[in-house]
Write a protein that holds these residues in place. Structure first.
Motif, PDB file in Angstrom:
ATOM      1  N   THR A 183      52.573  41.770  32.315  1.00 48.44           N
ATOM      2  CA  THR A 183      52.177  41.796  30.904  1.00 48.44           C
ATOM      3  C   THR A 183      52.144  40.421  30.269  1.00 48.44           C
ATOM      4  OG1 THR A 183      54.467  42.107  30.168  1.00 48.44           O
ATOM      5  CG2 THR A 183      53.185  44.087  30.658  1.00 48.44           C
ATOM      6  N   ASP A 184      52.697  39.421  30.920  1.00 46.31           N
ATOM      7  CA  ASP A 184      52.798  38.082  30.337  1.00 46.31           C
ATOM      8  C   ASP A 184      51.602  37.257  30.797  1.00 46.31           C
ATOM      9  OD1 ASP A 184      53.482  35.605  29.396  1.00 46.31           O
ATOM     10  OD2 ASP A 184      55.598  35.833  29.862  1.00 46.31           O
ATOM     11  N   THR A 185      50.659  37.042  29.924  1.00 49.02           N
ATOM     12  CA  THR A 185      49.454  36.295  30.305  1.00 49.02           C
ATOM     13  C   THR A 185      49.240  35.060  29.440  1.00 49.02           C
ATOM     14  OG1 THR A 185      48.121  37.645  28.816  1.00 49.02           O
ATOM     15  CG2 THR A 185      48.320  38.404  31.094  1.00 49.02           C
ATOM     16  N   LEU A 186      50.172  34.759  28.525  1.00 46.61           N
ATOM     17  CA  LEU A 186      49.946  33.654  27.594  1.00 46.61           C
ATOM     18  C   LEU A 186      50.834  32.458  27.878  1.00 46.61           C
ATOM     19  CD1 LEU A 186      49.589  35.669  24.249  1.00 46.61           C
ATOM     20  CD2 LEU A 186      47.770  34.719  25.672  1.00 46.61           C
ATOM     21  N   SER A 187      52.125  32.727  28.171  1.00 47.66           N
ATOM     22  CA  SER A 187      53.057  31.604  28.304  1.00 47.66           C
ATOM     23  C   SER A 187      52.951  30.898  29.643  1.00 47.66           C
ATOM     24  CB  SER A 187      54.496  32.092  28.109  1.00 47.66           C
ATOM     25  OG  SER A 187      54.811  33.059  29.094  1.00 47.66           O
ATOM     26  N   SER A 188      52.191  31.446  30.561  1.00 47.08           N
ATOM     27  CA  SER A 188      52.061  30.845  31.880  1.00 47.08           C
ATOM     28  C   SER A 188      50.589  30.764  32.254  1.00 47.08           C
ATOM     29  CB  SER A 188      52.791  31.695  32.934  1.00 47.08           C
ATOM     30  OG  SER A 188      54.139  31.875  32.575  1.00 47.08           O
ATOM     31  N   PRO A 189      50.201  29.777  33.016  1.00 54.61           N
ATOM     32  CA  PRO A 189      48.812  29.692  33.488  1.00 54.61           C
ATOM     33  C   PRO A 189      48.574  30.711  34.604  1.00 54.61           C
ATOM     34  CG  PRO A 189      50.101  27.905  34.405  1.00 54.61           C
ATOM     35  CD  PRO A 189      51.013  28.650  33.480  1.00 54.61           C
ATOM     36  N   VAL A 190      48.559  31.979  34.239  1.00 57.70           N
ATOM     37  CA  VAL A 190      48.472  33.057  35.211  1.00 57.70           C
ATOM     38  C   VAL A 190      47.020  33.263  35.624  1.00 57.70           C
ATOM     39  CG1 VAL A 190      48.879  35.511  35.612  1.00 57.70           C
ATOM     40  CG2 VAL A 190      50.517  34.163  34.280  1.00 57.70           C
ATOM     41  N   VAL A 191      46.821  33.395  36.920  1.00 59.31           N
ATOM     42  CA  VAL A 191      45.508  33.694  37.462  1.00 59.31           C
ATOM     43  C   VAL A 191      45.560  35.080  38.079  1.00 59.31           C
ATOM     44  CG1 VAL A 191      43.715  33.033  39.092  1.00 59.31           C
ATOM     45  CG2 VAL A 191      45.061  31.261  37.925  1.00 59.31           C
ATOM     46  N   HIS A 192      44.799  36.018  37.535  1.00 56.60           N
ATOM     47  CA  HIS A 192      44.754  37.372  38.075  1.00 56.60           C
ATOM     48  C   HIS A 192      43.678  37.428  39.147  1.00 56.60           C
ATOM     49  CE1 HIS A 192      47.459  39.494  35.256  1.00 56.60           C
ATOM     50  NE2 HIS A 192      47.120  38.511  34.436  1.00 56.60           N
ATOM     51  N   SER A 193      44.079  37.872  40.333  1.00 51.06           N
ATOM     52  CA  SER A 193      43.132  37.973  41.433  1.00 51.06           C
ATOM     53  C   SER A 193      42.426  39.317  41.381  1.00 51.06           C
ATOM     54  CB  SER A 193      43.878  37.824  42.761  1.00 51.06           C
ATOM     55  OG  SER A 193      44.702  38.951  42.976  1.00 51.06           O
ATOM     56  N   PRO A 194      41.360  39.486  42.187  1.00 49.86           N
ATOM     57  CA  PRO A 194      40.715  40.798  42.254  1.00 49.86           C
ATOM     58  C   PRO A 194      41.676  41.900  42.693  1.00 49.86           C
ATOM     59  CG  PRO A 194      39.335  39.117  43.247  1.00 49.86           C
ATOM     60  CD  PRO A 194      40.654  38.478  42.972  1.00 49.86           C
ATOM     61  N   ASN A 195      42.705  41.521  43.423  1.00 51.80           N
ATOM     62  CA  ASN A 195      43.714  42.483  43.833  1.00 51.80           C
ATOM     63  C   ASN A 195      44.671  42.704  42.662  1.00 51.80           C
ATOM     64  OD1 ASN A 195      45.802  43.946  44.933  1.00 51.80           O
ATOM     65  ND2 ASN A 195      46.101  42.598  46.697  1.00 51.80           N
ATOM     66  N   PRO A 196      44.726  43.920  42.082  1.00 51.01           N
ATOM     67  CA  PRO A 196      45.549  44.137  40.894  1.00 51.01           C
ATOM     68  C   PRO A 196      47.041  43.955  41.138  1.00 51.01           C
ATOM     69  CG  PRO A 196      44.744  46.223  41.775  1.00 51.01           C
ATOM     70  CD  PRO A 196      44.030  45.143  42.519  1.00 51.01           C
ATOM     71  N   SER A 197      47.458  43.950  42.388  1.00 56.44           N
ATOM     72  CA  SER A 197      48.882  43.806  42.685  1.00 56.44           C
ATOM     73  C   SER A 197      49.289  42.352  42.878  1.00 56.44           C
ATOM     74  CB  SER A 197      49.238  44.602  43.946  1.00 56.44           C
ATOM     75  OG  SER A 197      48.566  44.079  45.069  1.00 56.44           O
ATOM     76  N   ARG A 198      48.366  41.394  42.702  1.00 55.93           N
ATOM     77  CA  ARG A 198      48.697  39.972  42.884  1.00 55.93           C
ATOM     78  C   ARG A 198      48.328  39.178  41.650  1.00 55.93           C
ATOM     79  NH1 ARG A 198      47.335  35.652  47.707  1.00 55.93           N
ATOM     80  NH2 ARG A 198      49.237  36.610  48.500  1.00 55.93           N
ATOM     81  N   VAL A 199      49.242  38.301  41.242  1.00 56.56           N
ATOM     82  CA  VAL A 199      48.933  37.261  40.255  1.00 56.56           C
ATOM     83  C   VAL A 199      49.398  35.941  40.850  1.00 56.56           C
ATOM     84  CG1 VAL A 199      49.104  38.787  38.254  1.00 56.56           C
ATOM     85  CG2 VAL A 199      51.121  37.543  39.039  1.00 56.56           C
ATOM     86  N   SER A 200      48.797  34.856  40.384  1.00 57.88           N
ATOM     87  CA  SER A 200      49.135  33.534  40.892  1.00 57.88           C
ATOM     88  C   SER A 200      49.452  32.613  39.728  1.00 57.88           C
ATOM     89  CB  SER A 200      47.977  32.960  41.713  1.00 57.88           C
ATOM     90  OG  SER A 200      47.686  33.809  42.818  1.00 57.88           O
ATOM     91  N   VAL A 201      50.388  31.701  39.960  1.00 56.23           N
ATOM     92  CA  VAL A 201      50.793  30.733  38.947  1.00 56.23           C
ATOM     93  C   VAL A 201      50.788  29.356  39.579  1.00 56.23           C
ATOM     94  CG1 VAL A 201      52.585  30.026  37.331  1.00 56.23           C
ATOM     95  CG2 VAL A 201      52.250  32.450  37.818  1.00 56.23           C
ATOM     96  N   GLN A 202      50.126  28.395  38.946  1.00 56.00           N
ATOM     97  CA  GLN A 202      50.119  27.026  39.440  1.00 56.00           C
ATOM     98  C   GLN A 202      51.164  26.212  38.701  1.00 56.00           C
ATOM     99  OE1 GLN A 202      46.447  24.911  40.643  1.00 56.00           O
ATOM    100  NE2 GLN A 202      46.945  23.465  39.006  1.00 56.00           N
ATOM    101  N   LEU A 203      52.132  25.673  39.452  1.00 55.44           N
ATOM    102  CA  LEU A 203      53.212  24.876  38.871  1.00 55.44           C
ATOM    103  C   LEU A 203      52.866  23.403  38.979  1.00 55.44           C
ATOM    104  CD1 LEU A 203      54.615  27.655  39.324  1.00 55.44           C
ATOM    105  CD2 LEU A 203      56.718  26.380  39.742  1.00 55.44           C
ATOM    106  N   GLU A 204      52.999  22.689  37.878  1.00 59.38           N
ATOM    107  CA  GLU A 204      52.719  21.259  37.840  1.00 59.38           C
ATOM    108  C   GLU A 204      53.997  20.468  38.107  1.00 59.38           C
ATOM    109  OE1 GLU A 204      49.759  20.194  37.692  1.00 59.38           O
ATOM    110  OE2 GLU A 204      48.769  22.085  37.155  1.00 59.38           O
ATOM    111  N   PRO A 205      53.873  19.252  38.632  1.00 55.86           N
ATOM    112  CA  PRO A 205      55.046  18.462  39.034  1.00 55.86           C
ATOM    113  C   PRO A 205      55.736  17.754  37.877  1.00 55.86           C
ATOM    114  CG  PRO A 205      53.057  17.274  39.535  1.00 55.86           C
ATOM    115  CD  PRO A 205      52.614  18.617  39.025  1.00 55.86           C
ATOM    116  N   TRP A 206      56.098  18.500  36.867  1.00 58.66           N
ATOM    117  CA  TRP A 206      56.990  17.978  35.838  1.00 58.66           C
ATOM    118  C   TRP A 206      57.914  19.114  35.430  1.00 58.66           C
ATOM    119  CZ3 TRP A 206      51.604  17.679  35.035  1.00 58.66           C
ATOM    120  CH2 TRP A 206      51.056  18.753  34.317  1.00 58.66           C
ATOM    121  N   LEU A 207      58.949  18.803  34.698  1.00 58.05           N
ATOM    122  CA  LEU A 207      59.967  19.804  34.409  1.00 58.05           C
ATOM    123  C   LEU A 207      59.411  20.839  33.439  1.00 58.05           C
ATOM    124  CD1 LEU A 207      62.815  20.669  35.043  1.00 58.05           C
ATOM    125  CD2 LEU A 207      63.612  19.354  33.076  1.00 58.05           C
TER     126      LEU A 207
END
Length: 661
Positions: free
Chosen positions: A395-419
């Motif tokens: 349900t959280d799609t705003l506070s994180s750079p969430v990428v929803h894949s075509p597969n509804p059971s998978r989401v992806s998050v890209q973490l940047e190299p800073w704190l």
């Protein structure tokens, strides 16, 4: 994006199997990221020669293992895998020797080690006494000890290649089975343990070739030596000790004869004898300074002395000494090698420190990958809901750079190299039950940084502070409807793959999944075989069951704890009804300080019934004695059996000894 290769400095040659083509390729310098298979050998393993021709390889039963290992590796983006059966040309003695000396590093340098347990089913959780996990042949083989210790990441797979768990999530279970302290699986360097302790981890393991008992330990002690098959196990082990002594002044190596019982021996403290602490091997034996004292026992002879090892027991702080027999002026030979003496203090012995030579009894001839992330590239986390958890929705799609894949059971998050902190919140549409995963960039290595929390409350991070996150590969939390489990699958790329599982509250295994096993410092060494007039009677059962119970050829270790200060030992033959039960226990306010007792029960009751009779005090079986006797009767014979308990007098697991005579 390109992914770095990692240099392995000491390897001359490493041969890896391509997981797509099943073709071998040789590497001499830049070793790519690879997964490694650990297994026990079965019939018709695929050899180096077989894999050259896939049509030939497919005809062998072992090809299914190679194929399934490659399939699993490909599923997690690994292009390369190392499998001992087909990646070593064992027809080349030089290559075999190099591989044996490099084996520990092969496993240490792998990104992940997949342990295939061909005799285990996932039907029961490994903490469940009914599970076949603890009985796997893999835990009994000599070479697999280093395959357990060396890798950074270890995942256990059952006979159908289904994930059982990881070395981290099952660290308490694996510790109970192997006697390797759980701290080792939590990151403690094995070099901080004494030589005797590390020897004890291998004591009950077996190898096909006698020499491999020594060769399989080289990596654990950081030594190398050429394998000489045909020299015999005793000579190979002596060579191993000599190599260890060249790099270590830890005198606990001389306590290794207590084998599996030497796990309590701390490293020696040689400072008390100053510059006389060094020792060396000469052509006439071991040259060493030792504190000597008389035994105080005239029956042992005037030429037998006690020599202190300067080692203490972790359990009670007593000092260990071994027996030496004087053969000439400064020459001694070790005698009674299976016995050690316990001394409360070193003071008497330190008054008589002598330089001497200890000769060994002649042996008769008988017919790198650290996986640290040094770049500052973004890291992608892929989070998958397994089938059991797909009633949750992200349900959280705003506070994180969430990428929803075509597969509804998978989401992806890209973490940047800073704190920066990222979070994913999952909820059930109807009940509103929620949990949150918080992710942190993995600054310190290849391990995932995440935490799992129930609920969806905001989470604030103090400025410029690191999160006390879980650097592990598995976390479980209980919810109102069950348990949520999250684990990380290591991949061939630098991505992370988190998999979420849900265990229903009604599952019989949920308690085993969420509990933690804790070892006891108290227990009994008991006979596992008894020779009676009617034949050999064996220990065929222990109630309540316990994963810390260990059985060797003639003895068994029965742990005691505050929760279970009583065990019922059942003796009999496998094919017949039990002959008798022997309750043993510790009576008192604490299991460590309790008084040992025993009894013999010859009634035709089950072990559970006998146990309940003691717990509830409903029968006369509540006798608790240091020594007791009973008559064992059959149609053809009658025999008296005496059971007695006493405190330990030598190195052993636990604190007490049961004798049946």
């Amino acid at each position: 994006m390109s992914y770095p290769h990692f240099r392995i400095g000491l390897l001359c040659l490493m041969r890896l199997l391509n997981t797509e083509t099943l073709k071998l390729q040789e590497f001499y310098a830049d070793i790519p990221r690879y997964t490694i298979l650990s297994h026990t050998w079965e019939k018709e393993e695929v050899t180096f020669q077989d894999i050259q021709n896939l049509e030939t390889a497919r005809l062998k039963a072992g090809f299914a293992k190679v194929w399934n290992a490659c399939v699993r590796a490909r599923n997690y983006d690994f292009e390369w895998i190392w499998i001992d059966s087909c990646c070593i040309n064992k027809e080349s003695s030089a290559e075999l020797s190099e591989a044996i000396n490099s084996m520990y590093q092969y496993y240490e340098d792998a990104v992940v080690c997949c342990v295939y347990l061909c005799d285990v089913s996932i039907e029961f959780h490994p903490r469940n006494p009914k599970s076949s996990f603890k009985d796997s042949r893999w835990f009994k083989r000599g070479w697999t000890l280093q395959e357990l210790l060396a890798p950074r990441n270890v995942v256990f797979l059952d006979k159908d290649w289904v994930r059982i768990g990881t070395r981290w999530t099952l660290r308490d279970v694996v510790s109970a089975i192997t006697s390797v302290p759980v701290e080792v699986f939590e990151g403690r360097d094995i070099n901080t343990y004494s030589v005797a302790q590390r020897m004890s981890w291998a004591a009950s393991r077996e190898t096909t070739r006698a020499e491999d008992q020594a060769y399989s330990l080289m990596g654990i002690f950081g030594v190398s030596m050429p394998p000489i098959y045909g020299e015999g196990g005793a000579k190979a082990f002596m060579r191993l000790q000599q190599e260890i002594i060249k790099i270590s002044d830890d005198r606990s190596i001389f306590a290794w004869v207590a084998a599996s019982m030497s796990g309590e021996v701390k490293a020696s403290d040689s400072d008390c004898i100053g510059d006389r602490s060094s020792y060396s091997f000469g052509n006439n034996g071991l040259r060493i300074h030792l504190p000597l004292e008389t035994t105080g026992d005239s029956s042992r002879g005037n030429d037998v002395f006690l020599a202190s090892l300067l080692c203490q027991s972790e359990r009670d702080g007593s000092f260990l000494s071994f027996y030496l027999q004087k053969t000439s002026r400064q020459q001694y030979v070790r005698c009674r090698p299976d016995q050690l003496a316990f001394r409360p203090t070193l003071k008497p012995a330190l008054k008589n420190i002598q330089q001497l030579t200890v000769r060994e009894v002649p042996i008769a001839r008988r017919s790198r990958f650290d996986a640290e992330v040094h770049s500052f590239d973004p890291v992608m986390f892929h989070v998958d809901l397994l089938p059991s958890a797909r009633h949750f929705l992200c349900t959280d799609t705003l506070s994180s750079p969430v990428v929803h894949s075509p597969n509804p059971s998978r989401v992806s998050v890209q973490l940047e190299p800073w704190l920066s902190l990222y979070k994913l919140t999952y909820k059930t549409p109807v009940a509103g039950e929620a949990f949150t995963i918080r992710l942190l960039y993995p600054w310190l290595g290849d391990s995932p940084y995440y935490t799992l929390h129930l609920g969806d409350q905001p989470f604030k991070v103090p400025p410029f502070s690191f999160i006390d996150s879980s650097r592990d590969d598995g976390t479980v939390v209980r919810s109102s409807s069950g348990a949520i489990s999250i684990h990380c699958e290591v991949t061939g790329r630098l991505d992370r793959c988190l998999e979420i599982d849900f265990i229903d509250q009604d599952s019989l295994e949920i308690d085993f999944l969420t509990q933690t096993l804790r070892p006891s410092r108290s227990g009994f060494i008991v006979p596992s075989k008894i020779q009676l007039y009617a034949g050999t009677i064996q220990l065929i059962g222990v109630y309540p069951p316990d994963l810390y119970v260990k059985t060797w050829q003639d003895i068994a270790y029965i742990p005691m704890s505050h929760a279970f200060p009583l065990r019922i030992l059942t003796y009999g033959t496998v094919s017949s009804v039990p002959a008798f039960h022997v309750p043993v226990g510790l009576q008192g306010t604490s299991s460590r300080a309790g008084t040992p007792w025993t009894n013999i029960v010859v009634d035709k009751e089950s072990a559970e019934q006998v146990y309940e009779s003691y717990v509830n005090g409903t029968t006369v079986n509540k006798r608790r004695m240091m020594q007791t006797s009973a008559w064992l009767s059959d149609r053809d014979y009658q025999e008296s059996l005496t059971a007695s308990v006493q405190e330990r007098s030598s190195l052993q697991l636990g604190t007490h000894l049961l004798r049946l005579e």
